[in-house]
Scaffold this active site. Sequence first.
Site, PDB file in Angstrom:
ATOM      1  CE  LYS A 120     -42.496   8.439  26.884  1.00  0.00           C
ATOM      2  NZ  LYS A 120     -41.654   8.590  25.771  1.00  0.00           N
TER       3      LYS A 120
ATOM      4  CB  SER B 293     -47.236   7.698  26.060  1.00  0.00           C
ATOM      5  OG  SER B 293     -48.194   6.584  26.849  1.00  0.00           O
TER       6      SER B 293
ATOM      7  CE1 TYR C 101     -42.924   5.363  28.643  1.00  0.00           C
ATOM      8  CE2 TYR C 101     -45.374   5.055  28.978  1.00  0.00           C
ATOM      9  CZ  TYR C 101     -44.207   5.405  28.334  1.00  0.00           C
ATOM     10  OH  TYR C 101     -44.269   5.522  27.063  1.00  0.00           O
TER      11      TYR C 101
END
Lengths: 683, 683
Positions: B157, B125, B153
């Site tokens: 990643k 991402s 989050y």
Amino acid sequence: MTTILVTGGAGYIGSHTVIELINSGFRVIVVDNLVNASYDSISRVEYIVKKKVIFYEIDLRDSEKLSKVFDKYKIDAVIHFAGLKAVGESTKIPLEYFDNNVGGTISLLKVMKQHDVKNIVFSSSATVYGDATRFKDMIPIPEKCPTGPTNPYGHTKLVIEGIMRDIYASDNKWRIALLRYFNPIGAHQSGLIGEDPTGIPNNLLPFLAQVAIGRRQKLNVFGNDYDSHDGTPIRDYIHVVDLAKGHIAALSYLANLKPKEGICREWNLGTGKGSTVFDIYHSFCKAVGHDLPYEIVGRRSGDVLNLTACVTRANEELKWKAKLTVDDACRDLWNWTTKNPQGFATPHYHIADHLYGEQRIHDVIFENFKFSVANVGATIVDVEVNGHPVVCNFQRLSDYAAKENPYFGATIGRVANRLPGAKIVIEGHTYDIDANEGKNSLHGGSHGFNSKYFFGPVTSYDSKAEAVILKFVDFDSDGSNGYPGDLNTYVSYIVTPHSYKIEYESSLDSSSKSPVTVVNLTNHSYFHLSDESNINETDFKLYTNKCIDTDTSLLPTGTISKLTQPKVMEKFRLGSNAFDNCFVLSDDVESLDTRKLKAKKALEVSNSKSNLQLKVYTTEPAFQLYTGDEIAVKNYGKRSGFAVETSRFLGAATFEKWQRQVILHKGDLYGASTTYVFSSLDH
Amino acid sequence: MTTILVTGGAGYIGSHTVIELINSGFRVIVVDNLVNASYDSISRVEYIVKKKVIFYEIDLRDSEKLSKVFDKYKIDAVIHFAGLKAVGESTKIPLEYFDNNVGGTISLLKVMKQHDVKNIVFSSSATVYGDATRFKDMIPIPEKCPTGPTNPYGHTKLVIEGIMRDIYASDNKWRIALLRYFNPIGAHQSGLIGEDPTGIPNNLLPFLAQVAIGRRQKLNVFGNDYDSHDGTPIRDYIHVVDLAKGHIAALSYLANLKPKEGICREWNLGTGKGSTVFDIYHSFCKAVGHDLPYEIVGRRSGDVLNLTACVTRANEELKWKAKLTVDDACRDLWNWTTKNPQGFATPHYHIADHLYGEQRIHDVIFENFKFSVANVGATIVDVEVNGHPVVCNFQRLSDYAAKENPYFGATIGRVANRLPGAKIVIEGHTYDIDANEGKNSLHGGSHGFNSKYFFGPVTSYDSKAEAVILKFVDFDSDGSNGYPGDLNTYVSYIVTPHSYKIEYESSLDSSSKSPVTVVNLTNHSYFHLSDESNINETDFKLYTNKCIDTDTSLLPTGTISKLTQPKVMEKFRLGSNAFDNCFVLSDDVESLDTRKLKAKKALEVSNSKSNLQLKVYTTEPAFQLYTGDEIAVKNYGKRSGFAVETSRFLGAATFEKWQRQVILHKGDLYGASTTYVFSSLDH
């Protein structure tokens, strides 16, 4: 009492920290998967601190099992050491590192969260900084130095720190101490625990130690052209015991935060003083007593001049400071190394954990001889000769606690055999002892040594004698069963391919209030040399026919008589003969520590069906021969085996004339030694 | 064929990628734990591509289950989407994010390594960059921009990227594509799959869509004082179908590396063009057709002016470029939203996966009515009225494949009933059809529709009619069982609280070589209205007494007669009457698509013991009434149930005079509709 769960508590830093925790009054529960550590370190920690360590062999990733530990105990905080730690290996198998270290931590944190345990001290590493020399003014390295690990091991540590920071950000009730270790060295001063690297050691001192002990040829010095006083790079070496104490300091810091206050903060644990490779080398050579071979080779890629810690934050906030020197560490490392040249490994020695649940059984296994001991009672739970079991035992350790158990295999103390009236008079002072057989006391009282958890063992191997040595220790406090004085008792089993020797050593602890006590120890194994249902077809040969007289209650009368039958050194089949007599081998003892004396043959027993023979030698002046006529317990009935309980005289504690055999003064040693030798008749 | 395992393939980006993969000729295996996705998206992907998607409901952290999938299939590469993805949620439950995302990935990589699968495309991402505006000259953001995610989050990643880099460093045979997505928007142009966020949507367009559909009141615009053309911040929005195609490009890039060459490299997937919040707003309002309410509120902490991708690397190296516009995305999103105002959720509809192993059963459950369908044969596997099962069925889907199965519940096609001589002549051309009953063909031949896997269903809910609609599709290729033409067939079940309607629609595919075929479809459910062992005590009322004549082999003769008994609309108890007759409801069909016609009542059946009544209405000109006199199968014998097979005339495909009932030309539609209404007799 505060309860601390220590993950990886069987490892190098973990085991040293467990000692400091116990010494600081914490209750400790160790969880370790033992993939990179030995349960021996736990045995030895128990031996050192003379306290039981609750231990679970669990991989942190098994959150179900881990959760059960949190269900069972009210855990106040976790110290999280568990993880793979070899930098070089991590570059080869990074996935295993992430799985073990990161996966294990995630699982641990999940279980902690589920159980509302939010205090944790995490074993991070200075490796998270990577090359701090890439920044200006970052040597000595402060905690604010930007991170940038250069290998997967370091990545896992940094990832875990990040996870913990995110958790704290999500819930600021967490109290998280991230301890960034510099270079831990040294060993516990007992020499019983220390670093035990697998394969080629990655670190300077363990490598040097293996050079010193002859396991490696020479030390490679990677570059001597750095800008230091001797050209070799500078690191911050910290004694592992200092490091361990840093964890107590961190726990205390967390515990002393204001109510509802949380934290997630990094602290360097180092000395703040740099040492070069050559500084360390010279210090260790000094400890060893001579120079060790080394060779200057090229610089290692990634190495930099100086990685010394700035330890101001830990010194000020944690009120902790490293106190031991590199010289101390080298001395302690060398002590550990010489006592344990192969680390924890002892040939022929194994731990079996499948028999008794949480309890470990210590097995010595030679080709034709197996010898097994449990911690409770330092009990001999199995002896097998050529595959044949020759002692009475139970398959479950819990059965040993049954009332009907006639002391199978157990250590008996403080005073073996019967104590008339459950009373002793020592130097004019009368002590009431626990009466567990009518008005009398038998085998030390209701909670005698047979039911106590012995700490250890410390194992070692005597390669010349081909002997495995298992040494246990018991601490029996003043007033235990009514006996006076804090007593330390060491029980050693010296197991060879065909025999085992039991050695006892007792002394009053330096802290003991009472300056005197009585000791008379024995082992209560029952032997059966064949698979027959009883021992009637077994042949005996006694090397004495003198016996201490007893009344109808088997209590000693204080006199000695000679039996007319059996004759001395004349072999006889047991048949209907029954014995429960204390035979006398010598008129008195020349020393309270009979180990100094020459061992005498006590008896020879053989069985023509199995062709097995047992010879018993002892330095003790007497032995009780009991032909098991009262045995009535699970799987075993009357005459299932016979006991040969070598000891001082029956009644030695009672009758003043014999008391010098058993009275132990502070500063003196009680000692005894008995050897059981097995052979085949045709040899 | 190259086999790709897609983790998280039921999710938003995953499902769109699965479509592109299948359309590009890959075999796809989807693994998804469905915690944040619906199996409906897989049903719909199958419906769209008319191919089966191998699916496993597995959590990646269950490496044992995952490993079995790798054991079963030779997997060439993995596309790894699975993971939690809500930034806001991740700050609240970071541990779950690390556990799911990092833990899941570690488990996946372990299993891949064990199976020597070393090609992976990872769904990373742009979040890993964090605020790229903190650096000079990093907008548009190139891959070399330093990372620095600002939420758990994003941390997960970045950690996963790091693990993959370490793995590649340890073993450079790995081929790893790290795709950093910018802002995926839009939906598949079919309107059948799209984004289905749980809770309050985090992202601009899903939120706007919910405003448009009335689920949210208004859009909050977080600040209009940025330095953009309209004051709102600029982001890089990419159509999800373009994004999906980026994965095919990445796979192809990896596959085209030189032998033994590995890689681990990052690619931005974006458009390279920035759009402001208002740009998006206006585009979406255009798609909706009117302006939507919004309010300017304060800036959101952490938001920055511009986060547009530099996409040069992906454009040049992957030979991939986003082609669709924000307007395209808004149109597709609005199409998806209007067709699925509540996302995938359909009231009263459930998927049961416990009955038949890998096969899913589609249940519609109303208070007093249950209706269940399987994909194979689009077979009705259960109908329950007031808790009473009223159709014959098997408990295991495998039993449906048994030879003795008299077509329980199945869709029958291409041509229902008997085809004399297994031959048809269409416009002068003779076709040999599969003869599966002696010289004749029965119910479409050996591999008729009853044994085919129907794709779907696409489910929807008609709240006015209180009807749940399940729509399946079958693609029957030219030559299947000897029939000409590539045929698409849609089977819809429209289920209400007391009835179900079956609708058939067939047409020749635009790609079909043959311009003509024949179609005559029915459903072969057997009903029993009570628990009695046979249907003899059941009452029938027929609304016709005209029958198509058959010979002794039950083959049509081409003529129609009137039965004297039973009389039209006269109720009679079945008793010993036996039927296997094609009753005629109208002399001919006015249209090949009879759905346009008014439905006629075919028959009424009732049982006084159970008080249940079934009425059948159809737009079809005929129906076969079969009283099950030949049933002989597991749990069911003679007369266990009766079938009412509404259809065209028996013999319509054979006799030229009736052929217009069944001959389908390219461009035309075949259609039919039959309704089964259940009620209690006392109503």
